[in-house]
Design an enzyme around this catalytic site. Structure first.
Site, PDB file in Angstrom:
ATOM      1  N   ASP A   1     -22.309  62.940 -66.523  1.00  0.00           N
ATOM      2  CA  ASP A   1     -22.974  64.218 -66.231  1.00  0.00           C
ATOM      3  C   ASP A   1     -23.607  64.841 -67.483  1.00  0.00           C
ATOM      4  OD1 ASP A   1     -23.734  66.364 -64.580  1.00  0.00           O
ATOM      5  OD2 ASP A   1     -21.786  66.400 -63.563  1.00  0.00           O
TER       6      ASP A   1
ATOM      7  N   ASP B   1     -28.474  69.111 -58.025  1.00  0.00           N
ATOM      8  CA  ASP B   1     -27.576  68.670 -56.945  1.00  0.00           C
ATOM      9  C   ASP B   1     -28.130  68.993 -55.560  1.00  0.00           C
ATOM     10  OD1 ASP B   1     -25.853  67.917 -58.929  1.00  0.00           O
ATOM     11  OD2 ASP B   1     -24.132  69.009 -58.134  1.00  0.00           O
TER      12      ASP B   1
END
Lengths: 463, 463, 463, 463
Positions: free
Chosen positions: C118, C178
């Protein structure tokens, strides 16, 4: 303030050009109005000598550059030169990137007083603030190291936000691509046209007056004494615009505190051109001791008026604070710009003019009355300008003279003396909460100085 | 929470100003409501001494800065100061770039509790995240090295996405150019106006309340306990907006979890201003232990309503999660903002309010009933505020008091105790799948706390 | 292909969660359809030990992570884990920036087969390609240095153009913020909504299916075997969308060659959800040996149809090349997406479908006839899905079975064998220069495989 | 000028392909018209040898690359090759990043005369000017160090403003993503479509002719002798466009001074294609000794005409300065492009054509009269082209020949000689302040050379 040869002569430079134009700057009275720097732009060099020092082109400058500087100094003027923070200048002459120390000392040794420093062929050293800052700081440091005072004029076309980092290393920075002699013609080579384009990744060139005004409007606050937004050399007198358009051009450049570099060929100067350059009331705004730029208060896109290029016309109102000439409130400059295709009545409310002193109705200035003085009323007459041009002399004109000599009485002094030529002609008084109105020519500008009307109750307020 | 002198006083700072305002913060009850930090902004220095240490201007601060800090501490308040991550501060005083260690220790030695750290004259060290991060981290490290706890408030105007890197080195970061005292007036010097401008290359200043609200809407999720989006000092009480506009301003700043720094001159405070600052139900939203910012759920551009600047008016709905005061579901704050030029009936569906708990009909909260509590219902009356201002004291008012003392009972405790002043006035219940409605003033805001209505079946759910 | 716990469970991770879901992946037949990687997302760690090694949270993973990996391997599945190229993970757990070597070896020692990496808290090391590349390459090198084969999945949300530099260091890269469980709801926290936003400075989150489809459309060509555009975990089965919307979501993710990571809670899986995941004809497109992404051929903004968020609805047509199943021309996948609020008849011409083989009429495929096979026709029935869910077993269903076991017969083999379940149901033939037509549900998608109709003259052509 | 195999053959390269096409370039007369460089594009290598030197694929080039070069040289042509400033080429063959010295010497040793240097897999070394400059300069230095003269053609698709830094290190730089064979079809993979997109963060590919023309319009001034804007390989002859569209394509590429690299398969060349390539009057514009690009003077979006992709159609006018063929004023090239869906009458005023010589009415050329010469009038007839193709020979045609041999008489000489084939056919005279008019085909272009009409008063003026 001064003159740069680029707009009228481009690469056709020589000692004789500079000196003949310099003589006219003096004899036309422009020196005494304040145009002090004679700037030699690109194309003057013939390379470097064995030591790596720049050499002046011996054909164009047969006696060398120091001789030119000396003659210009002898006329009471100052001498500016040009180089580029790149491998080459824009005209493909030697650039100063990597030669900053050497070149700064060469300029100092020649008696140079000013450096315009361009941005061509910069070898990829652009695209972020730190790269541009570092590249331009190298020459700043070099100039300082010579011990000679030289104004330092960044010319990187507004790339990498010079208004953020220019003020600690220079005296001015260009904010856009090169100006050209058109009021509002869009040119693909100067993109980001329109009232909302505050930053442009491609500075380009052939930028119209309105294009540059629009770009300036977002960054007016970056100007400060000794460190100015440079809107580029004036095109007044080149012939591509109407007199009204040149008036707008000169008014806005003055109010934005841009360096005023004339760009005309003085051997062919017209009375109209001379009377624009000689308008002391407008120059006094530019040279105001407070040194704060006017700001755009509003712009309107007109629904029912299209310019000749097919876009909706615009109107704008600018205002800005000036040193007080009343001993009380600061004066205020107000400009109404009419981009419409016909003359229009325009209005500026005190509330909009003084918005920086308070929103809503909180600005105390809105509750006051103001003298409205027309800054173009005392523009030199065609007759007087014609007389000066014909006689190469500002003295001896028999009519009413609108000529101002700032060498004798500085603008600061003149304003203190309340000289009418600088204050402009009083045309009306605007009442508290009132409105300044003017009928403005197609593509023209009305420009006023507001002065506080004294009242019994008035007291000095701290800002 | 606290007070910063900039909005009302700018550079006119002095010991007497700070102490007199601090005394009022205390006597007007604002300290006990939570306004704790007294922040001295720019223009306090007179340079550096022989050791390179910053010195306080001896005229403005004749007893030195440590004495000021001591007196402020003695009033039960904390002391904040200002510097810039640049060569100069924005007011052209000495900046701290390259002096971080020295200056942090100076601040610590003076007893400073908070540093606002500005961005002017940063020498080209901006334009990408790493440059800005590194520059601001230098002071973060320096502050930590002093051993004294000082809040660290980044003020780089949202340049280079501080919400991406600020949280590991600071307590808050500004997200825009400087606010000014207008609800929605566009100003060319604060570009990127409008509901879709989520990033701006030119932060500028003179940013309206709505401009900053819009910019905040994209990055609300970056706020977290101890690291906040800073929407800038409040302009409440400066006089340029209506009461309804100030209510909107305060409501949204509170719900976005922005630091609440008042910016008014307390010697001239009006009852309306005091009653905004003193609204404990709204402050309790700001100080909610959960520390998550409300988010914009929708915004509408009104087709048939134009604001006074010629742009279509906007309406917005925000909501955000709050700690539960029912022991069951989390509470929810809901704000309806009406940018229209007249009062409007507005609606917020539970589905929109609870969208973060599930799209479509998947959010379980949509299937529940909710108390609707008006967070502006218990705003202090003008009479009470007037009494406090006249008597310099929050005690002794004879009418019904809406004053809350968070020093005595913290917001967290008060919410646990279900104090009506913090929960707001219950005005209705919204049924499952229902809609919260309100008639909202021109430029005003309705602000509600929703509390779950207990049912026989209700069980505690994990989020 | 696999499963990631984030969409359904967020931070609520544990050994029991992973193993129970893994067992269902196996017993529901999903493993044999191809969902192989069981990915543990954020929130699994409790910090670092004295040697600086990451430690698994002992409460959530009482037997340690290696035991989890071992059990997952024992089920014939692979084990994926998560970290962040920052100081912290997005959930504020320990990040791997500066610990790449150590952490990669920890993962290898635990038997990890896949790393999702991430981008939170990256300390300003973002904002240009080189910074991001260098940061992500550090972990790539570390993973390689372990000697254990681990897929490497970049999750930097499309910042800094990972499609330009990701393919030489990783197996996939996220292209957006996202996803969330909505077909087309705009959310301010995921800006750059709309069909023309090809790059976004603020990746955000809460990005709708259509938002991500639009962002993907510009960079489809960057996908290649072993290095894919990752459109994020599937939201199919979370409940916020209609079945038609999930069909669109799954169809497009498959055709764009995005990794197919399911995100549902298998303990609550519905027949509809299972039958989407189990549609072998669509999965076969995703797993096609040619490995080239479909591309958007056109999108239309509908003039007379507005979605529920007030924006004009869109329609799109995508097509892409697949390995030939006829031994002659390549097959072609065609998707018609209907964003309108009602069912619509839609059309795709061969000329548009085969535009990459030649503009105008130069594509030879346009002059051919094609079988049109419906890839959703052999979707498992509700009855069969219900049977599998009830019995935890894919064997024993009495009706006509649409279940495909790719462990037994790989997709490549199955296509070579011309298995009807993979080829889809033939519904028509389109003639040379003809048009594929379909009536498409509101927010639904029609998805076809075109197969060349053999002619006497047909010859194998090189592409 | 030359030929590159990519557009027609892609990766299907071999010695026989190159030599057979080279023979046709010669026999079809194209070499003598000026197409000199035979460029082998991607996919020629089979890796590196033990010394790290690139090796030619032995299957495709059984006698090695030096042999190919030798044969090409023997035909009087020059040999170009391809590599990439990345880890791999775009086709995933070995790239030259980090191997610049070695690879440049390999190319020199093989007798290469030209290098096309691509941008794939550049390991994050892009995204700002300095990174791209440094990466491309490495190969520039390497090529120079070999001592062999090789043209250096940057192919980084316009990323990072190569027009700013390319001219000091190379001979040309691509300005956009790859062209494809369509006049104006938008393709999502080439975003930034439309007349105002002057810079694109995602170069992409599948860029239409009009897309590239639009992108070029902003940077025309960056072209200069020896350093050109490269608009990409011509698609003329690929078959996807109409003859009128190819005429527009070729006209604009020529006037923008783009390198003219043909991309057709000469074994299948049609008379129409040959007669475009062979139009000496247009090629003479491209090869004009002045070397300054034409510029777009205006573009219009048509209100009542929509192209087949649903966007408003555009019209454009370009003009540019050419060397004088009258001994007086410079000649001028004028192009009128009609993007409308039907033939249209179009007009270009002298004022617009000569805007660069002065705005308003200040351009002296506006006050002159001009011959208007049609540069497409002497396009080779289909019969002549058919004869040449059939006979593989430019000699022996019995009709009136429009074939020009620049090997025998250079364009510079031919223009000095006032050869009618180069000057074009005189069709009218335009009077002072007049207008050039033409009826232009759908998607076609009219292209004229203006030549000053001598007057009694005419004198030579310096520009």
């Amino acid at each position: 303030m001064g003159w740069d040869n680029w707009n009228a002569f481009g690469c056709s430079v020589s000692e004789s050009l500079l000196l003949s134009q310099a003589r006219l700057i003096s004899s036309l009275g422009l020196r005494d109005i304040g145009y002090e720097y004679v700037v030699l732009d690109d194309c003057w060099s013939s390379g470097r000598d064995a030591n790596g020092s720049l050499i002046a082109d011996a054909t164009k400058f047969p006696r060398g550059m120091a001789a030119v500087a000396q003659e210009i100094h002898a006329m009471g003027l100052k001498f500016g030169m040009y180089s580029s923070a790149g491998k080459y200048t824009c005209g493909m002459y030697e650039g100063s990137l990597g030669h900053e120390q050497s070149d700064a000392h060469t300029f100092a040794s020649w008696g140079v007083d000013y450096l315009k420093y361009d941005n061509c062929y910069n070898q990829g050293q652009a695209g972020n603030q730190l790269l541009s800052y570092t590249r331009y700081k190298a020459m700043s440091d070099a100039l300082l190291s010579t011990g000679r005072e030289m104004l330092y004029s960044l010319c990187n076309w507004g790339e990498d936000f010079p208004w953020n980092w220019g003020s600690t290393i220079s005296n001015s920075w260009r904010i856009s691509g090169d100006v050209y002699d058109s009021f509002d013609r869009p040119d693909d080579r100067c993109p980001c046209d329109g009232p909302d384009a505050f930053n442009c990744e491609l500075p380009g060139f052939h930028c119209s007056i309105l294009n540059i005004i629009n770009k300036a409007s977002f960054i007016v606050s970056k100007a400060q004494p000794g460190a100015w937004n440079d809107l580029d050399i004036l095109t007044v007198g080149l012939g591509g615009m109407t007199d009204a358009e040149y008036v707008t051009h000169f008014s806005l450049w003055a109010a934005a505190k841009s360096p005023l570099l004339t760009g005309a060929d003085f051997t062919k100067i017209t009375p109209k051109t001379l009377s624009i350059f000689s308008n002391a009331a407008v120059v006094a705004v530019n040279q105001d001791p407070q040194g704060s730029s006017a700001a755009r208060r509003w712009h309107k896109t007109l629904a029912n008026d299209t310019n000749q290029w097919g876009s909706p016309s615009q109107q704008q109102m600018w205002s800005g604070s000036l040193n007080s000439t009343t001993g009380d409130e600061n004066d205020m400059v107000v400009i109404l710009i009419n981009g419409a295709s016909t003359a229009q009545k325009m209005e500026a409310t005190l509330q909009d003019i003084f918005i920086d002193s308070g929103t809503g109705n909180t600005a105390p200035q809105v509750k006051m009355a103001w003298e409205v003085r027309d800054l173009w009323a005392y523009r030199m007459t065609d007759n007087e300008a014609r007389y000066i041009i014909s006689n190469n002399n500002t003295v001896g004109y028999n009519g009413t003279s609108y000529y101002y000599n700032a060498t004798k009485t500085s603008y600061a002094e003149g304003l203190q003396n309340k000289e009418e030529l600088l204050l402009g002609k009083m045309i009306s008084t605007v009442k508290p909460s009132g409105t300044v109105t003017a009928t403005v020519d197609r593509h023209g500008a009305a420009m006023f100085r507001l002065r506080a009307v004294p009242t019994g109750k008035a007291e000095k307020r701290e800002l």
